[in-house]
Design a protein around this motif. Structure first.
Motif, PDB file in Angstrom:
ATOM      1  N   HIS A  41      58.793  -0.324  25.042  1.00  0.00           N
ATOM      2  CA  HIS A  41      57.904   0.272  24.038  1.00  0.00           C
ATOM      3  C   HIS A  41      57.899   1.788  24.211  1.00  0.00           C
ATOM      4  CE1 HIS A  41      56.005  -3.609  22.958  1.00  0.00           C
ATOM      5  NE2 HIS A  41      56.303  -3.912  24.209  1.00  0.00           N
ATOM      6  N   ASP A  42      57.873   2.511  23.084  1.00  0.00           N
ATOM      7  CA  ASP A  42      57.784   3.976  23.120  1.00  0.00           C
ATOM      8  C   ASP A  42      56.423   4.416  23.620  1.00  0.00           C
ATOM      9  OD1 ASP A  42      60.314   4.502  22.069  1.00  0.00           O
ATOM     10  OD2 ASP A  42      59.603   4.413  20.005  1.00  0.00           O
ATOM     11  N   LEU A  43      56.417   5.424  24.455  1.00  0.00           N
ATOM     12  CA  LEU A  43      55.167   6.062  24.867  1.00  0.00           C
ATOM     13  C   LEU A  43      54.812   7.149  23.857  1.00  0.00           C
ATOM     14  CD1 LEU A  43      55.749   6.339  28.695  1.00  0.00           C
ATOM     15  CD2 LEU A  43      53.952   5.047  27.570  1.00  0.00           C
ATOM     16  N   PRO A  44      53.537   7.495  23.749  1.00  0.00           N
ATOM     17  CA  PRO A  44      53.146   8.601  22.863  1.00  0.00           C
ATOM     18  C   PRO A  44      53.803   9.916  23.295  1.00  0.00           C
ATOM     19  CG  PRO A  44      51.227   7.346  23.566  1.00  0.00           C
ATOM     20  CD  PRO A  44      52.386   6.860  24.395  1.00  0.00           C
ATOM     21  N   PHE A  98      48.243  -2.091  26.700  1.00  0.00           N
ATOM     22  CA  PHE A  98      48.529  -1.042  25.726  1.00  0.00           C
ATOM     23  C   PHE A  98      49.001  -1.661  24.432  1.00  0.00           C
ATOM     24  CE2 PHE A  98      52.167  -1.588  28.545  1.00  0.00           C
ATOM     25  CZ  PHE A  98      53.158  -1.950  27.644  1.00  0.00           C
ATOM     26  N   ARG A  99      48.981  -0.862  23.393  1.00  0.00           N
ATOM     27  CA  ARG A  99      49.534  -1.226  22.089  1.00  0.00           C
ATOM     28  C   ARG A  99      50.434  -0.073  21.679  1.00  0.00           C
ATOM     29  NH1 ARG A  99      48.491  -0.584  16.518  1.00  0.00           N
ATOM     30  NH2 ARG A  99      49.099  -2.430  15.348  1.00  0.00           N
ATOM     31  N   LEU A 100      51.750  -0.308  21.723  1.00  0.00           N
ATOM     32  CA  LEU A 100      52.728   0.736  21.432  1.00  0.00           C
ATOM     33  C   LEU A 100      53.864   0.144  20.612  1.00  0.00           C
ATOM     34  CD1 LEU A 100      52.980   2.228  25.044  1.00  0.00           C
ATOM     35  CD2 LEU A 100      51.873   3.314  23.087  1.00  0.00           C
ATOM     36  N   THR A 103      60.560   0.300  21.152  1.00  0.00           N
ATOM     37  CA  THR A 103      61.518   1.405  21.073  1.00  0.00           C
ATOM     38  C   THR A 103      62.856   0.943  20.510  1.00  0.00           C
ATOM     39  OG1 THR A 103      62.455   3.301  22.225  1.00  0.00           O
ATOM     40  CG2 THR A 103      62.497   1.221  23.404  1.00  0.00           C
TER      41      THR A 103
END
Length: 115
Positions: A41-44, A98-100, A103
């Motif tokens: 998953h992409d991080l902010p 988390f919710r992401l 990617t």
């Protein structure tokens, strides 16, 4: 292995400084994605992940050196403002929640990992 989430904010950056920071952070073992249940998953923006046996202080020092390397290249920006940065390192002592977005960018992953 412990999981560390690190936020690095550049203040008064020039164009291209964030890209340089991403390169420095990647060289220092940080990634711009996090894996959960086998899915990346992409991080902010401005956040990085690192899985390591190192201490929180050591992780902080790695991020500090990466950010300082960007600043040292050109300490004053094109608008004649002094560049600076902030860093926050958080160690996960267990499960992370988390919710992401998932990617699609392999450059965000650790070396050798695949989507």
């Amino acid at each position: 292995m412990e999981n560390f989430t690190t936020r690095v904010e550049l203040h008064n950056p020039d164009d291209g400084d964030h890209f340089l920071l991403q390169q420095e952070m990647r060289d220092a073992l940080f990634n711009r994605a996090v894996r959960h249940n086998g899915v990346w998953h992409d991080l902010p923006a401005h956040e990085y992940d690192c899985s390591s046996e190192l201490t929180t202080i050591f992780i902080y020092n790695l991020a500090y050196k990466a950010a300082q390397a960007v600043i040292d290249l050109k300490p004053i920006n094109d608008r004649q403002q002094l560049k600076d940065f902030w860093i926050i390192v958080t160690k996960s002592d267990g499960d992370r929640v988390f919710r992401l977005p998932i990617t699609t960018d392999i450059t965000r992953l650790p070396s050798g990992e695949t989507l």
